[in-house]
Design a protein around this motif. Sequence first.
Motif, mmCIF file in Angstrom:
data_model
loop_
_atom_site.group_PDB
_atom_site.id
_atom_site.type_symbol
_atom_site.label_atom_id
_atom_site.label_comp_id
_atom_site.label_asym_id
_atom_site.label_seq_id
_atom_site.Cartn_x
_atom_site.Cartn_y
_atom_site.Cartn_z
ATOM 1 N N LEU A 557 10.818 -7.788 -13.301
ATOM 2 C CA LEU A 557 10.468 -6.828 -12.253
ATOM 3 C C LEU A 557 8.973 -6.937 -11.996
ATOM 4 O O LEU A 557 8.165 -6.854 -12.927
ATOM 5 C CB LEU A 557 10.821 -5.390 -12.672
ATOM 6 C CG LEU A 557 10.472 -4.293 -11.674
ATOM 7 C CD1 LEU A 557 11.334 -4.409 -10.415
ATOM 8 C CD2 LEU A 557 10.652 -2.904 -12.313
ATOM 9 N N ALA A 558 8.595 -7.123 -10.724
ATOM 10 C CA ALA A 558 7.183 -7.215 -10.350
ATOM 11 C C ALA A 558 6.731 -5.889 -9.737
ATOM 12 O O ALA A 558 7.397 -5.341 -8.848
ATOM 13 C CB ALA A 558 6.975 -8.353 -9.354
ATOM 14 N N ILE A 559 5.605 -5.358 -10.245
ATOM 15 C CA ILE A 559 5.031 -4.108 -9.751
ATOM 16 C C ILE A 559 3.664 -4.453 -9.173
ATOM 17 O O ILE A 559 2.780 -4.942 -9.892
ATOM 18 C CB ILE A 559 4.889 -3.069 -10.875
ATOM 19 C CG1 ILE A 559 6.180 -2.954 -11.687
ATOM 20 C CG2 ILE A 559 4.485 -1.713 -10.311
ATOM 21 C CD1 ILE A 559 6.032 -2.172 -12.970
ATOM 22 N N ARG A 560 3.477 -4.193 -7.880
ATOM 23 C CA ARG A 560 2.226 -4.556 -7.213
ATOM 24 C C ARG A 560 1.472 -3.293 -6.804
ATOM 25 O O ARG A 560 2.056 -2.360 -6.242
ATOM 26 C CB ARG A 560 2.499 -5.431 -5.992
ATOM 27 C CG ARG A 560 3.153 -6.766 -6.318
ATOM 28 C CD ARG A 560 3.386 -7.600 -5.059
ATOM 29 N NE ARG A 560 4.037 -8.865 -5.395
ATOM 30 C CZ ARG A 560 5.368 -9.015 -5.493
ATOM 31 N NH1 ARG A 560 6.164 -7.966 -5.272
ATOM 32 N NH2 ARG A 560 5.872 -10.190 -5.793
ATOM 33 N N PHE A 561 0.152 -3.294 -7.065
ATOM 34 C CA PHE A 561 -0.747 -2.200 -6.688
ATOM 35 C C PHE A 561 -1.726 -2.768 -5.660
ATOM 36 O O PHE A 561 -2.613 -3.557 -6.005
ATOM 37 C CB PHE A 561 -1.507 -1.671 -7.915
ATOM 38 C CG PHE A 561 -0.602 -1.127 -8.982
ATOM 39 C CD1 PHE A 561 0.036 -1.988 -9.872
ATOM 40 C CD2 PHE A 561 -0.389 0.237 -9.106
ATOM 41 C CE1 PHE A 561 0.863 -1.488 -10.861
ATOM 42 C CE2 PHE A 561 0.440 0.735 -10.091
ATOM 43 C CZ PHE A 561 1.074 -0.132 -10.966
ATOM 44 N N ILE A 562 -1.550 -2.384 -4.404
ATOM 45 C CA ILE A 562 -2.310 -2.966 -3.299
ATOM 46 C C ILE A 562 -3.220 -1.896 -2.706
ATOM 47 O O ILE A 562 -2.753 -0.814 -2.314
ATOM 48 C CB ILE A 562 -1.358 -3.519 -2.215
ATOM 49 C CG1 ILE A 562 -0.376 -4.529 -2.839
ATOM 50 C CG2 ILE A 562 -2.134 -4.163 -1.083
ATOM 51 C CD1 ILE A 562 0.728 -4.958 -1.902
ATOM 52 N N ASP A 563 -4.540 -2.161 -2.675
ATOM 53 C CA ASP A 563 -5.478 -1.238 -2.054
ATOM 54 C C ASP A 563 -6.222 -1.962 -0.933
ATOM 55 O O ASP A 563 -6.090 -3.176 -0.755
ATOM 56 C CB ASP A 563 -6.469 -0.677 -3.088
ATOM 57 C CG ASP A 563 -7.344 -1.750 -3.718
ATOM 58 O OD1 ASP A 563 -7.205 -1.981 -4.926
ATOM 59 O OD2 ASP A 563 -8.159 -2.374 -2.989
ATOM 60 N N HIS A 564 -6.998 -1.232 -0.169
ATOM 61 C CA HIS A 564 -7.759 -1.786 0.945
ATOM 62 C C HIS A 564 -9.253 -1.553 0.729
ATOM 63 O O HIS A 564 -9.983 -1.203 1.646
ATOM 64 C CB HIS A 564 -7.301 -1.168 2.276
ATOM 65 C CG HIS A 564 -5.869 -1.477 2.608
ATOM 66 N ND1 HIS A 564 -4.827 -0.721 2.096
ATOM 67 C CD2 HIS A 564 -5.312 -2.455 3.359
ATOM 68 C CE1 HIS A 564 -3.673 -1.215 2.539
ATOM 69 N NE2 HIS A 564 -3.936 -2.275 3.310
ATOM 70 N N GLY A 565 -9.678 -1.750 -0.516
ATOM 71 C CA GLY A 565 -11.070 -1.523 -0.868
ATOM 72 C C GLY A 565 -11.926 -2.756 -0.643
ATOM 73 O O GLY A 565 -11.676 -3.580 0.244
ATOM 74 N N ILE A 566 -12.939 -2.924 -1.518
ATOM 75 C CA ILE A 566 -13.925 -3.991 -1.327
ATOM 76 C C ILE A 566 -13.477 -5.322 -1.912
ATOM 77 O O ILE A 566 -14.131 -6.345 -1.710
ATOM 78 C CB ILE A 566 -15.259 -3.575 -1.966
ATOM 79 C CG1 ILE A 566 -15.050 -3.265 -3.453
ATOM 80 C CG2 ILE A 566 -15.860 -2.393 -1.235
ATOM 81 C CD1 ILE A 566 -16.323 -2.866 -4.160
ATOM 82 N N GLY A 567 -12.362 -5.322 -2.659
ATOM 83 C CA GLY A 567 -11.870 -6.567 -3.212
ATOM 84 C C GLY A 567 -12.644 -7.036 -4.430
ATOM 85 O O GLY A 567 -13.534 -6.344 -4.938
ATOM 86 N N ILE A 568 -12.293 -8.259 -4.917
ATOM 87 C CA ILE A 568 -12.885 -8.831 -6.129
ATOM 88 C C ILE A 568 -13.367 -10.240 -5.794
ATOM 89 O O ILE A 568 -12.643 -11.018 -5.166
ATOM 90 C CB ILE A 568 -11.858 -8.885 -7.272
ATOM 91 C CG1 ILE A 568 -11.261 -7.491 -7.529
ATOM 92 C CG2 ILE A 568 -12.477 -9.435 -8.548
ATOM 93 C CD1 ILE A 568 -10.082 -7.501 -8.462
ATOM 94 N N PRO A 569 -14.592 -10.619 -6.183
ATOM 95 C CA PRO A 569 -15.035 -12.003 -5.960
ATOM 96 C C PRO A 569 -14.070 -12.997 -6.594
ATOM 97 O O PRO A 569 -13.543 -12.764 -7.688
ATOM 98 C CB PRO A 569 -16.414 -12.035 -6.622
ATOM 99 C CG PRO A 569 -16.878 -10.611 -6.606
ATOM 100 C CD PRO A 569 -15.659 -9.786 -6.775
ATOM 101 N N GLU A 570 -13.836 -14.125 -5.894
ATOM 102 C CA GLU A 570 -12.856 -15.106 -6.357
ATOM 103 C C GLU A 570 -13.186 -15.617 -7.754
ATOM 104 O O GLU A 570 -12.294 -15.867 -8.566
ATOM 105 C CB GLU A 570 -12.798 -16.276 -5.361
ATOM 106 C CG GLU A 570 -12.220 -15.919 -4.005
ATOM 107 C CD GLU A 570 -10.747 -15.547 -4.091
ATOM 108 O OE1 GLU A 570 -10.050 -16.072 -4.989
ATOM 109 O OE2 GLU A 570 -10.292 -14.731 -3.262
ATOM 110 N N ALA A 571 -14.466 -15.758 -8.061
ATOM 111 C CA ALA A 571 -14.857 -16.293 -9.370
ATOM 112 C C ALA A 571 -14.603 -15.309 -10.506
ATOM 113 O O ALA A 571 -14.674 -15.693 -11.678
ATOM 114 C CB ALA A 571 -16.331 -16.695 -9.353
#
Length: 641
Positions: A557-571
């Motif tokens: 079972l996959a549980i996803r927490f999706i927000d619309h904030g500032i995000g995370i640098p790829e590195a």
Amino acid sequence: MNNPPPYSDAADRSLSSWLLPVVVFLLLAAATLGAWVWQSRVQTETRAAFAIQQSAAITGEIRERLRLHAQFLHSLQAFAAAHPELDLPAWRRFARETEVGGRLSGLFAFGYASAVRSGEEKAFVRSMRRQIDRSNFRIFPQSAGDIAAPLTFAAPEGPELKSFIGFDLLSEPTRRQAVEAAIARREIAMTGPVTLLADKEKPRPGFLLVHALYRPDMPLKNTEQRRQAFAGIVLSSYRTEEFLSALKQTTQGNFALKIFDEPLSGGSSGATSPTLIYDSDPSLATNTALPFFHHEIDFGGRNWILHFYPRLNHADDGVLDPALLILYGGLTGSLLLALLIFHLSTHRARAERYARRVTHELRLHRDHLHELVEERTVRLNEALHQARAASQAKSEFLANMSHELRTPMHAILSFAQLGIKRAEGGNQPKLSQYFQRIELSAKRLLGLINELLDLSKLEAGKMNLTLSQVDVLDLLAHARTQLESLLLARQLSIETVVMTPDTEIRADPMRLSQIIYNLLANAIKFSPPQGKIRLELGAAELPGGRRLDDTGSQPALAIRFIDHGIGIPEAELESIFDKFVQSSATRTGAGGTGLGLAISRAIAMQHRGTIVANNNAAGGACFTVTLPTNSRTGEVSELHD
């Protein structure tokens, strides 16, 4: 070629490893000192308020006791008016029925004195000598005044008071002044400080209450008419110390009481300074700078000035001082927490140093590798034993720290909650707010301690799981309820999308709730106000085994927490799951210790699951937790071997 000293890097690393623990200790110590100063100030103000209230209560009781004795004197006047001719049997019956030791505690004696004008002395003495026990009656001392007031009856009767029968009360200035004041004002008057006749041998402060009697059918409109109608006085006498010792309220232990007497304005021909008539603690040096509580009692034409000096060294024996408890408990907890952080933060560095040393030795002896294999194997076994011993010592250290850290924190929380209840019960909202701040800070510190201990248990494989069938939707709803206040404060909404009919999995509900709570709290912190958080539940798959040659997959079972904030640098998508690490893009004062994601990944791995972070195409971050739907207890317990 100049090489830098070999110890420079080690010194820098040692300094950096101490930096975080020292900063944490200094911050917590500063907060503890601030709380201690504030609590000490609150206790001082509370004691001062209690002292004011208690001194006012004692003053009120003295005033009420004077009024009670004034009522008795009124009744004595009424009895004397009903018996204008001295009737000793009637007076003795009245004295026997009077409860001097009950409600009139503090009363030394009471009596009656007739008014004898000039020229009536001989006739008055002859009439008195005809009374029982008055054969030797005489008026003394001789006075040249136009009127005398010899004492004709005194109770309780005894040899001591009997010798004073016939004493002219007007022969002494202080008593005369009180009698004249009683005639002039036609009410009870109180003398200034006097020495009672019974205390001539050992003088000590005393005072009298006097009330005048008048001849019937004579006008009493002005002072002169009342002087003409004056027929005698009734009086009650007191030793000041005995009168005050009969109080229900007591100053013993809390105050040193000094009482001064002065006439009211207009009650004396000239101004006089207050006279000390009572001192509960003569050893207390008079100091004008010494703080005291001032009260006054106006009664009978006199003014009593009461000075209450709080005993500064007074303390309740056997009672814990909350201020000292906060100080000692806070400093001890701060030191222990700093030591724990230092131990955890340097654990990896110690292992790396050991690995570098071993690698360096292997390079030095690679030409003799075959000869040193056995020796190195022995050393590595010893190192393994040392590592296990160190891990065991760390576990024991954390077990002890769990008790040593939580005990003072629970004490601080208990006193804070007690303070909130008492402040709310005493209708002190500002004091209640202060205690609520202490409680909030203590809870936050206790949460940090719990996170550190949880992480250490997970690293050591000591975190046992209690597996049961749980519905993830129920856990999401419970976490949402817990964080409802944060959602309302930021005006956020949550959208839950279920893309699979089966949302039940076999897992530890408490640990799974910990993952959900951490990720949902992060989404709330870094979402813009009035934004939306999306929760998705969908079917997924995980590898079927732990070995490289294992094939197949198992349902998850996959549980996803999706927000619309500032995000995370790829590195930093992977490094944010390390201990004490936070994303550089989210260091905006949102708080946190950098342990929540590390603990969440450790719990997911213990469930044979995964947790990863990604960025959304439209902005914001997405954390995906994938857990097997049917984890077996045997499979999970293998992680502890």
